[in-house]
Design a protein around this motif. Structure first.
Motif, PDB file in Angstrom:
ATOM      1  N   ARG A 272      51.869  93.328  58.262  1.00 35.85           N
ATOM      2  CA  ARG A 272      51.654  93.406  59.991  1.00 35.85           C
ATOM      3  C   ARG A 272      53.165  92.704  60.558  1.00 35.85           C
ATOM      4  NH1 ARG A 272      49.088  87.394  61.104  1.00 35.85           N
ATOM      5  NH2 ARG A 272      50.646  86.219  60.646  1.00 35.85           N
ATOM      6  N   ALA A 273      53.667  92.479  60.359  1.00 36.88           N
ATOM      7  CA  ALA A 273      55.150  92.686  60.994  1.00 36.88           C
ATOM      8  C   ALA A 273      55.320  94.331  61.719  1.00 36.88           C
ATOM      9  CB  ALA A 273      55.747  92.790  60.757  1.00 36.88           C
ATOM     10  N   HIS A 274      54.378  94.966  61.311  1.00 34.16           N
ATOM     11  CA  HIS A 274      54.722  96.387  61.494  1.00 34.16           C
ATOM     12  C   HIS A 274      53.778  97.503  61.872  1.00 34.16           C
ATOM     13  CE1 HIS A 274      57.043 100.997  61.498  1.00 34.16           C
ATOM     14  NE2 HIS A 274      56.868 100.725  60.411  1.00 34.16           N
ATOM     15  N   ALA A 277      50.229  94.962  62.391  1.00 34.72           N
ATOM     16  CA  ALA A 277      50.030  94.643  64.114  1.00 34.72           C
ATOM     17  C   ALA A 277      48.588  94.450  64.415  1.00 34.72           C
ATOM     18  CB  ALA A 277      51.002  94.490  64.441  1.00 34.72           C
ATOM     19  N   ARG A 309      52.970  83.091  65.506  1.00 29.47           N
ATOM     20  CA  ARG A 309      53.615  84.633  66.172  1.00 29.47           C
ATOM     21  C   ARG A 309      52.004  85.578  66.822  1.00 29.47           C
ATOM     22  NH1 ARG A 309      59.079  87.535  64.049  1.00 29.47           N
ATOM     23  NH2 ARG A 309      59.720  85.175  64.314  1.00 29.47           N
ATOM     24  N   LEU A 310      52.635  85.361  67.714  1.00 27.91           N
ATOM     25  CA  LEU A 310      51.764  86.002  68.863  1.00 27.91           C
ATOM     26  C   LEU A 310      51.766  87.964  68.532  1.00 27.91           C
ATOM     27  CD1 LEU A 310      52.041  85.734  72.959  1.00 27.91           C
ATOM     28  CD2 LEU A 310      49.519  85.256  71.156  1.00 27.91           C
ATOM     29  N   GLY A 312      51.296  91.680  68.674  1.00 31.36           N
ATOM     30  CA  GLY A 312      51.781  92.500  69.269  1.00 31.36           C
ATOM     31  C   GLY A 312      52.152  92.678  70.478  1.00 31.36           C
ATOM     32  N   PHE A 313      53.295  90.728  70.000  1.00 38.93           N
ATOM     33  CA  PHE A 313      54.285  90.796  70.406  1.00 38.93           C
ATOM     34  C   PHE A 313      56.224  90.642  70.225  1.00 38.93           C
ATOM     35  CE2 PHE A 313      51.459  89.868  73.695  1.00 38.93           C
ATOM     36  CZ  PHE A 313      51.317  89.546  74.943  1.00 38.93           C
ATOM     37  N   GLY A 314      57.198  91.340  71.040  1.00 36.72           N
ATOM     38  CA  GLY A 314      58.164  91.501  70.323  1.00 36.72           C
ATOM     39  C   GLY A 314      58.058  93.320  69.741  1.00 36.72           C
ATOM     40  N   HIS A 315      59.921  93.415  69.211  1.00 37.31           N
ATOM     41  CA  HIS A 315      60.223  94.494  69.352  1.00 37.31           C
ATOM     42  C   HIS A 315      61.525  94.148  68.484  1.00 37.31           C
ATOM     43  CE1 HIS A 315      60.778  98.979  68.174  1.00 37.31           C
ATOM     44  NE2 HIS A 315      59.356  98.953  67.789  1.00 37.31           N
ATOM     45  N   ARG A 316      61.835  94.969  67.512  1.00 36.52           N
ATOM     46  CA  ARG A 316      62.955  95.217  67.088  1.00 36.52           C
ATOM     47  C   ARG A 316      64.341  95.949  68.047  1.00 36.52           C
ATOM     48  NH1 ARG A 316      66.293  94.333  62.227  1.00 36.52           N
ATOM     49  NH2 ARG A 316      65.146  92.488  61.940  1.00 36.52           N
ATOM     50  N   TYR A 361      59.537  81.488  77.293  1.00 36.58           N
ATOM     51  CA  TYR A 361      60.377  81.559  76.078  1.00 36.58           C
ATOM     52  C   TYR A 361      60.240  82.978  76.349  1.00 36.58           C
ATOM     53  CZ  TYR A 361      59.443  82.064  71.008  1.00 36.58           C
ATOM     54  OH  TYR A 361      59.454  82.574  69.678  1.00 36.58           O
ATOM     55  N   ARG A 365      63.663  85.993  75.293  1.00 37.88           N
ATOM     56  CA  ARG A 365      63.604  86.767  73.767  1.00 37.88           C
ATOM     57  C   ARG A 365      63.510  87.961  74.478  1.00 37.88           C
ATOM     58  NH1 ARG A 365      62.652  81.664  72.994  1.00 37.88           N
ATOM     59  NH2 ARG A 365      63.645  80.689  72.258  1.00 37.88           N
ATOM     60  N   LEU A 367      60.215  89.805  74.756  1.00 37.91           N
ATOM     61  CA  LEU A 367      59.624  89.862  73.737  1.00 37.91           C
ATOM     62  C   LEU A 367      58.138  90.352  75.100  1.00 37.91           C
ATOM     63  CD1 LEU A 367      59.484  86.887  71.720  1.00 37.91           C
ATOM     64  CD2 LEU A 367      59.993  89.119  71.501  1.00 37.91           C
ATOM     65  N   ASN A 370      53.561  94.932  72.798  1.00 39.57           N
ATOM     66  CA  ASN A 370      54.026  96.461  72.241  1.00 39.57           C
ATOM     67  C   ASN A 370      52.289  97.448  71.897  1.00 39.57           C
ATOM     68  OD1 ASN A 370      52.932  95.565  69.681  1.00 39.57           O
ATOM     69  ND2 ASN A 370      54.451  94.246  68.864  1.00 39.57           N
ATOM     70  N   ASP A 372      50.831  97.954  69.681  1.00 44.17           N
ATOM     71  CA  ASP A 372      49.921  97.622  68.948  1.00 44.17           C
ATOM     72  C   ASP A 372      48.955  96.391  69.798  1.00 44.17           C
ATOM     73  OD1 ASP A 372      50.464  99.188  66.840  1.00 44.17           O
ATOM     74  OD2 ASP A 372      52.109  97.710  65.850  1.00 44.17           O
TER      75      ASP A 372
HETATM   76  N1  CMC Z   1      55.602  85.143  69.491  1.00 42.63           N
HETATM   77  C1  CMC Z   1      56.294  84.450  69.319  1.00 42.63           C
HETATM   78  N2  CMC Z   1      57.784  84.471  69.000  1.00 42.63           N
HETATM   79  C2  CMC Z   1      58.466  85.607  68.837  1.00 42.63           C
HETATM   80  C3  CMC Z   1      57.362  86.908  68.511  1.00 42.63           C
HETATM   81  C4  CMC Z   1      55.908  86.950  68.899  1.00 42.63           C
HETATM   82  N3  CMC Z   1      55.255  87.823  68.260  1.00 42.63           N
HETATM   83  N4  CMC Z   1      58.245  87.824  68.119  1.00 42.63           N
HETATM   84  C5  CMC Z   1      59.277  87.372  68.108  1.00 42.63           C
HETATM   85  N5  CMC Z   1      59.728  86.082  68.196  1.00 42.63           N
HETATM   86  C6  CMC Z   1      60.755  85.110  68.783  1.00 42.63           C
HETATM   87  C7  CMC Z   1      61.445  85.252  67.337  1.00 42.63           C
HETATM   88  O1  CMC Z   1      60.201  83.301  66.261  1.00 42.63           O
HETATM   89  C8  CMC Z   1      62.382  84.824  67.091  1.00 42.63           C
HETATM   90  O2  CMC Z   1      62.949  83.432  68.267  1.00 42.63           O
HETATM   91  P1  CMC Z   1      64.458  82.617  68.441  1.00 42.63           P
HETATM   92  O3  CMC Z   1      65.713  83.372  68.736  1.00 42.63           O
HETATM   93  O4  CMC Z   1      63.902  81.368  68.190  1.00 42.63           O
HETATM   94  O5  CMC Z   1      64.465  82.184  66.369  1.00 42.63           O
HETATM   95  C9  CMC Z   1      62.884  86.063  68.694  1.00 42.63           C
HETATM   96  O6  CMC Z   1      61.696  86.071  69.270  1.00 42.63           O
HETATM   97  C10 CMC Z   1      63.342  86.922  68.031  1.00 42.63           C
HETATM   98  O7  CMC Z   1      62.614  87.453  66.946  1.00 42.63           O
HETATM   99  P2  CMC Z   1      62.930  88.115  65.952  1.00 42.63           P
HETATM  100  O8  CMC Z   1      61.884  88.181  64.461  1.00 42.63           O
HETATM  101  O9  CMC Z   1      64.337  87.870  64.738  1.00 42.63           O
HETATM  102  O10 CMC Z   1      62.725  90.210  66.065  1.00 42.63           O
HETATM  103  P3  CMC Z   1      62.986  91.072  64.861  1.00 42.63           P
HETATM  104  O11 CMC Z   1      63.327  91.944  65.803  1.00 42.63           O
HETATM  105  O12 CMC Z   1      63.818  90.514  63.587  1.00 42.63           O
HETATM  106  O13 CMC Z   1      61.243  91.156  64.650  1.00 42.63           O
HETATM  107  C11 CMC Z   1      58.602  92.002  64.969  1.00 42.63           C
HETATM  108  C12 CMC Z   1      60.639  91.936  65.082  1.00 42.63           C
HETATM  109  C13 CMC Z   1      58.185  92.897  65.968  1.00 42.63           C
HETATM  110  C14 CMC Z   1      58.916  91.395  63.741  1.00 42.63           C
HETATM  111  C15 CMC Z   1      58.456  90.146  65.832  1.00 42.63           C
HETATM  112  O14 CMC Z   1      58.632  89.999  67.238  1.00 42.63           O
HETATM  113  C16 CMC Z   1      57.608  90.396  65.124  1.00 42.63           C
HETATM  114  O15 CMC Z   1      56.572  89.872  64.097  1.00 42.63           O
HETATM  115  N6  CMC Z   1      56.578  90.536  66.344  1.00 42.63           N
HETATM  116  C17 CMC Z   1      54.656  90.348  66.165  1.00 42.63           C
HETATM  117  C18 CMC Z   1      54.533  91.070  64.959  1.00 42.63           C
HETATM  118  C19 CMC Z   1      54.360  92.951  65.601  1.00 42.63           C
HETATM  119  O16 CMC Z   1      53.738  93.087  66.546  1.00 42.63           O
HETATM  120  N7  CMC Z   1      54.557  94.224  65.584  1.00 42.63           N
HETATM  121  C20 CMC Z   1      54.777  94.822  65.889  1.00 42.63           C
HETATM  122  C21 CMC Z   1      55.740  96.164  66.185  1.00 42.63           C
HETATM  123  S1  CMC Z   1      55.150  97.389  67.321  1.00 42.63           S
HETATM  124  C22 CMC Z   1      54.489  98.712  65.989  1.00 42.63           C
HETATM  125  C23 CMC Z   1      55.146  99.054  64.933  1.00 42.63           C
HETATM  126  O17 CMC Z   1      56.779 100.094  65.426  1.00 42.63           O
HETATM  127  O18 CMC Z   1      55.824  98.855  63.901  1.00 42.63           O
END
Ligand code: CMC
Length: 426
Positions: A272-274, A277, A309-310, A312-316, A361, A365, A367, A370, A372
């Protein structure tokens, strides 16, 4: 003279020089492949946040600008003006097809969409409630036993055949996996239907190929549905070195069969992180239940002591906006108008979007919604079963995986993937 970076070991005062490599676009890269030989140390980078693992000329992302290009062409242009199959051709051949090439490619994929009868037994072996992703990954792996695995690296035709076959068969496997999961008889591909229409047909048709007619006597597959799904496939087609593509390359590096590598990519995508989601977004919207509950869940997403975590929000990589999400938001608005959709899920999603985009917030960050976030809502609007959301991501991404597999195989610098570790045990 080459530009270099000097790294000083402050313990010993020794310094080491490393070449700086310049890409055609994007940030420069320091070549640390000789780091261990020179310094006797490894580098440490969990999650590869600062590591380029290969050279590639397939896909370019500028995360700060929210830019995505396949073979140099902007995603917006490809999504608006070209079919998914033309995008597949572009990824595989580095240029868009002319009319004749486009028609030949389409026809070849139609012919290759059928599965070997022997594979049918495999579908039946799965429990009736199996998730289609489990069946899809296994059946793709099984496909390797039906086709040769010693490709001649110099034979372009062999690579193309291997790539076209898997692109053509994945929608059929996905549809069969779904039909099995609901106990419905399999529907064979219809040679007269285009790639995307055929997939919807295999999901929806009745035995004998009959479709339910709507009130105007038309097939239940509407042009707007085909166009929307085709766009979704295009937006998912490749995304440089993400987790599943890196998995495919790592498996490729061991010399395993290409379809086994694709199967591994499918498994990696499921999380679900990929790619998983998109399914999780809908599960989450249903859990939130109503617009009034949104604030409460936003607070939970912001709480560092809560694992929520929300989805569908955030991306590396994207720290501005995800251009794929932008294209899907436009598509969602269009569907909303043309299909007169205004579901409860859409209302909850748009409230989340509204709050999150203005909340400190999420702003701090970087966020943003994305791909998904919107694809789940659109696929729901198109009445695609939720369990098929991630398989749909797979269908779109297969061309990217196989193109990256070919690039890996042709790169004389490719080596077996074998990272090291920082040992902290006894
Ligand atoms: N909701 C709340 N907070 C979040 C979220 C979220 N969806 N995503 C990241 N954060 C926060 C996280 O807690 C951290 O906060 P702090 O700096 O206070 O510790 C900060 O933002 C950085 O997050 P990270 O986990 O270090 O970022 P990452 O680059 O390692 O992870 C991610 C990227 C996509 C895995 C992550 O944003 C996430 O889990 N998102 C939700 C799942 C999702 O929608 N995935 C689909 C990605 S797009 C499709 C694809 O190409 O796969």
């Amino acid at each position: 003279m080459k530009d270099t970076m000097t790294i000083v070991n402050n313990r010993t005062n020794e310094s080491y020089e490393f070449d700086i490599l310049d890409p055609t676009r994007g940030p420069s890269v320091v070549d640390i492949s000789s780091f261990y030989a020179k310094t006797g140390m490894f580098t440490y980078d969990p999650g590869y946040t600062s590591t380029a693992s290969c050279t590639s000329d397939i896909t370019f992302i500028d995360g700060a600008k929210g830019e995505l290009r396949y073979r140099g062409i902007e995603i917006e242009k490809l999504a608006n003006k070209h079919s998914y199959l033309d995008v597949c051709y572009l990824l595989l051949n580095s240029e868009l097809p002319n009319k004749e090439q486009s028609e030949d490619f389409d026809l070849e994929l139609r012919h290759r969409s059928f599965l070997h009868e022997g594979l049918m037994n495999l579908f039946r072996a799965f429990p009736s409630n199996a998730h289609p992703m489990a069946t899809l990954s296994s059946a793709t792996s099984a496909l390797s036993s039906f086709y040769y695995d010693h490709l001649d690296i110099k034979n372009e035709a062999e690579y193309q055949e291997m790539a076209r076959r898997i692109i053509a068969k994945i929608p059929t496997i996905a549809a069969f996996a779904y039909r099995h999961s609901i106990g419905a008889p399999f529907i064979q591909p219809d040679i007269d239907r285009s790639f995307t229409e055929n997939f919807l047909y295999m999901l929806r048709a009745y035995p004998g190929g009959k479709m339910h007619r709507n009130i105007n006597g038309e097939d239940h597959i509407r042009e707007i549905e085909i166009k929307a799904l085709d766009t979704i496939f295009t937006l998912h087609a490749d995304h440089e070195q993400n987790a599943s593509t890196t998995t495919v390359r790592n498996v490729a590096s061991t010399g395993a069969h290409p379809y086994v590598a694709i199967s591994a990519g499918i498994s990696a995508l499921w999380g679900r992180a990929h790619g998983g989601a998109n399914e999780s977004v809908i599960a989450q919207l249903k859990m939130i239940g109503s617009v009034e509950n949104v604030d409460k869940f936003i607070e939970r997403a912001k709480d560092p002591n809560d694992e929520f975590r929300l989805m569908g929000f955030g991306h590396r990589v994207y720290k501005n906006f995800d251009p794929r999400a932008k294209a899907l938001k436009a598509l969602q608005d269009q569907l909303k108008n043309e299909l007169q959709l205004d579901s409860k899920l859409m209302q909850i999603a748009s409230r989340i979007e509204q709050i999150a985009l203005n909340d400190e917030y999420f702003i701090q960050r970087k966020l943003y919604p994305n791909i998904d976030f919107y694809s789940g809502v659109i696929l729901t609007a198109l009445k695609i079963p939720t369990s098929m959301f991630t398989p749909i991501f797979v269908i779109g991404r297969t061309v990217g995986w196989i193109t990256q597999w070919i690039e890996f195989k042709k790169d004389p610098k490719s080596k077996i993937a074998r990272p090291r570790q920082l040992y902290i045990g006894k």
